[in-house]
Motif scaffolding. Structure first.
Motif: not given
Length: 232
Positions: A195-221
């Motif tokens: 998640i957040g490939s070093g190619e193409g879209d690049g690393f996750l920013s703090v803002d994007k990681a914060t957005e994802f974390a709020k969703v993913l922490r509730l998921s089975a993943a």
């Protein structure tokens, strides 16, 4: 980016022999040499003057650690090594492996830290080398500042995956991801994803990681690392 980066992988109970651990360490070191385009020499404070890229030396250090841990073999062993190179100014490995306790407080892990002029470009291939060698349940590339910035949504000590600039999830975790992340995912041959490939879209920013974390922490993943098996 000139801050020290940290690639770390975690997995649950996995009983291993000294020979298996030596092979995994050797695979990571060889993979790192390929990434860097140079051979770097790793040393252990327990074996001064004996480079760990030579399997016999690595096996000696690891075997001695297993023998010394005869009173609590279920906890596995811990080791630390250091190195210097041309593309990486300094590097350090810390591993806790071979543990097969079902206690949630005991997790096997492999951590490598490095600094270098092209530190960011090395993050993706180093993460993949870690995954290839150690087959973790989950892994991430992060830094102290990134971890601190996400502390509110990813409290220290909370079990389960935590997002960094780059993140790896095993096949089962990848299959449990919610939708909407496809453009941020790179699928690997083993069925896992980055998640957040070093190619193409690049690393996750703090803002994007914060957005994802709020969703993913509730998921089975992002459920806690299993205590009865090595992976989700």
């Amino acid at each position: 980016m000139d801050e020290e980066l940290i690639a770390r992988g975690f997995w649950g109970p996995r009983q291993e022999t000294a020979e298996q651990v030596a092979d995994e360490l050797g695979a990571f070191i060889a993979g790192l040499d390929e990434v860097l385009g140079e051979k770097i020499s790793w040393v252990s404070p327990l074996l001064p003057g004996k480079p760990l890229e030579e399997r016999d030396n690595a096996l000696q250090a690891i075997s001695e650690a297993f023998r010394d841990n005869k009173d609590a073999p279920h906890l596995g062993i811990s080791q630390s090594y250091r190195a210097r190179g041309t593309r990486i100014n300094t590097a350090a490995i810390t591993l806790v492996v071979g543990g097969y306790s079902e206690s949630a407080k005991v997790r096997n892990s492999f951590v490598v830290k490095w600094r270098g002029a092209d530190i960011a470009t090395l993050a993706d291939p180093i993460l993949r080398s870690l995954v290839s060698a150690w087959d973790p349940d989950w892994a991430a590339v992060t830094s102290r500042s990134f971890t601190d910035a996400l502390a509110e949504v990813q409290p220290v000590g909370k079990p389960g995956p935590k997002l960094g600039y780059l993140n790896y999830l095993s096949e089962a975790r990848a299959q449990a991801l919610p939708g909407g992340l496809d453009k941020h995912l790179t699928k690997l041959d083993n069925g896992g994803v980055v998640i957040g490939s070093g190619e193409g879209d690049g690393f996750l920013s703090v803002d994007k990681a914060t957005e994802f974390a709020k969703v993913l922490r509730l998921s089975a993943a992002f459920s806690p690392t299993p205590t009865t098996r090595s992976k989700f």
